[in-house]
Design an enzyme around this catalytic site. Structure first.
Site, PDB file in Angstrom:
ATOM      1  N   ASP A  44      -6.320  -1.009   7.746  1.00 56.37           N
ATOM      2  CA  ASP A  44      -6.891  -2.196   7.098  1.00 56.37           C
ATOM      3  C   ASP A  44      -6.231  -3.459   7.653  1.00 56.37           C
ATOM      4  OD1 ASP A  44      -4.459  -1.908   5.849  1.00 56.37           O
ATOM      5  OD2 ASP A  44      -5.244  -1.994   3.796  1.00 56.37           O
ATOM      6  N   SER A  45      -5.283  -3.274   8.599  1.00 60.48           N
ATOM      7  CA  SER A  45      -4.758  -4.413   9.373  1.00 60.48           C
ATOM      8  C   SER A  45      -5.899  -5.100  10.119  1.00 60.48           C
ATOM      9  CB  SER A  45      -3.695  -3.941  10.371  1.00 60.48           C
ATOM     10  OG  SER A  45      -4.168  -2.842  11.136  1.00 60.48           O
ATOM     11  N   ASP A  83      -8.049   3.949   6.927  1.00 57.37           N
ATOM     12  CA  ASP A  83      -7.379   3.403   5.739  1.00 57.37           C
ATOM     13  C   ASP A  83      -8.338   3.236   4.574  1.00 57.37           C
ATOM     14  OD1 ASP A  83      -4.649   3.033   5.880  1.00 57.37           O
ATOM     15  OD2 ASP A  83      -4.783   1.064   6.838  1.00 57.37           O
ATOM     16  N   LYS A 113      -6.021   7.401   4.839  1.00 54.11           N
ATOM     17  CA  LYS A 113      -4.648   6.983   4.519  1.00 54.11           C
ATOM     18  C   LYS A 113      -4.683   6.059   3.318  1.00 54.11           C
ATOM     19  CE  LYS A 113      -2.116   3.959   7.134  1.00 54.11           C
ATOM     20  NZ  LYS A 113      -1.889   2.867   6.164  1.00 54.11           N
ATOM     21  N   GLU A 115      -1.891   3.839   0.407  1.00 63.67           N
ATOM     22  CA  GLU A 115      -0.529   3.339   0.209  1.00 63.67           C
ATOM     23  C   GLU A 115      -0.020   3.678  -1.191  1.00 63.67           C
ATOM     24  OE1 GLU A 115      -0.521  -0.885   1.005  1.00 63.67           O
ATOM     25  OE2 GLU A 115      -1.340  -0.632   3.022  1.00 63.67           O
ATOM     26  N   GLU A 182       6.909   2.421   6.757  1.00 68.16           N
ATOM     27  CA  GLU A 182       6.825   1.104   7.393  1.00 68.16           C
ATOM     28  C   GLU A 182       7.997   0.219   6.991  1.00 68.16           C
ATOM     29  OE1 GLU A 182       3.001  -0.808   7.201  1.00 68.16           O
ATOM     30  OE2 GLU A 182       3.783  -2.697   7.996  1.00 68.16           O
TER      31      GLU A 182
END
Ligand code: KIV
Length: 275
Positions: A44-45, A83, A113, A115, A182
């Site tokens: 999602d960057s 993501d 993925k 978080e 991270e």
């Protein structure tokens, strides 16, 4: 051969390092795939590097599906992990399964993925039970930027390091097949890596992780808004692009582009005879 969750598990067992890069489009995915990188993350960057947002919070499921599908079409051998964007899984276990399913069905993800630690374990288990592999993500998790108050190294105090280790144990137990770490101290990443049976993929987490991931624009020198300490620039593609764009502009202006080799021809009698 297609990289899968089994490739990741075997890498952990035999000590082969895992390489992962982000991609958000077909052409880049194809180049990364052809270079032999094990896995591609449609991060999602993309909110930062593709769409120009300040952070990842505005990224939608539609954005991830649109870019994820393009990447999946370009990735023959690399495993494609997509993501789950902000608020696509935090809201409920039901939302998490439905949205993970969309990333598989509509974009062609091999895994998703998300978080978080203990608080998202019910979501991880439910998605895994639906047959979708889940990569977890701990440490500096950009979707919690407002809670962190900025992009800072995580897990530096004893209490925070313990919480990270406990979260790592929890996501493994919940069924995650791999874990992104991270921006955490390398000694802590090493401890987590040694204890877990699933591979850790580091980004700013030192060399002892089982694999590494970087945002491709960062490692190619294409993104200058901010560059974290953990980024290694392997080349300066951004500068090369700017030089090429300038040369194109100049050649259009001085008439040297297009020249003969870029031009299609017709018998001039045909044109002269036009009414
Ligand atoms: O969105 C992303 O690119 C990521 C990586 C930085 C791990 O989550």
């Amino acid at each position: 051969m297609k990289n899968t969750v089994l490739t990741m598990q075997n890498s952990k067992k035999d000590g082969t390092k895992i390489s992962m890069l982000t991609a958000y489009d077909y052409s880049t995915a194809k180049l990364i795939d052809e270079a032999g990188i094990n896995a591609i993350l449609v991060g999602d960057s993309l909110g930062n590097v593709m769409l120009g947002y300040e952070n990842t919070l505005a990224v939608t499921m539609e954005d991830m599906i649109h870019h994820g599908a393009a990447v999946a079409r370009g990735a023959k051998n690399a495993m494609v992990v997509i993501d789950m964007p902000f608020m696509s899984y935090q809201t409920s276990v039901y939302d998490a399964v439905v949205n993970a399913g969309r990333l598989v069905k509509e974009a062609g993800a091999n895994a998703v993925k998300l978080e978080g630690g203990l608080e998202v374990c019910p979501q991880i288990t439910a998605i895994v039970n639906a047959g979708i592999p889940v990569m977890a993500h701990l440490g500096l998790t950009p979707q919690s930027i407002n809670a962190f108050g900025g992009f800072k190294v995580q897990g530096k105090t004893a209490e925070k390091a313990q919480k990270l280790l406990d979260d790592a144990r929890a996501v493994e137990k919940a069924g995650a097949f791999a874990l992104v770490l991270e921006c955490i101290p390398s000694k802590l990443a090493e401890r987590i890596t040694k204890e877990l049976t699933i591979p850790t993929i580091g980004i700013g987490a030192g060399s002892e992780c089982d694999g590494q991931v970087l945002v491709y624009q960062d490692m190619l020198g294409m993104f200058s808004d901010f560059t974290p300490k953990f980024v290694k620039k392997y080349t300066s593609v951004g500068e090369a692009m700017k030089e090429a764009f300038k040369a194109y502009h100049e050649e259009i202006n001085n008439g040297s582009f297009p020249c003969e080799e870029h031009t299609y021809y017709i018998d001039s009698k045909v044109v002269d005879g036009l009414k």
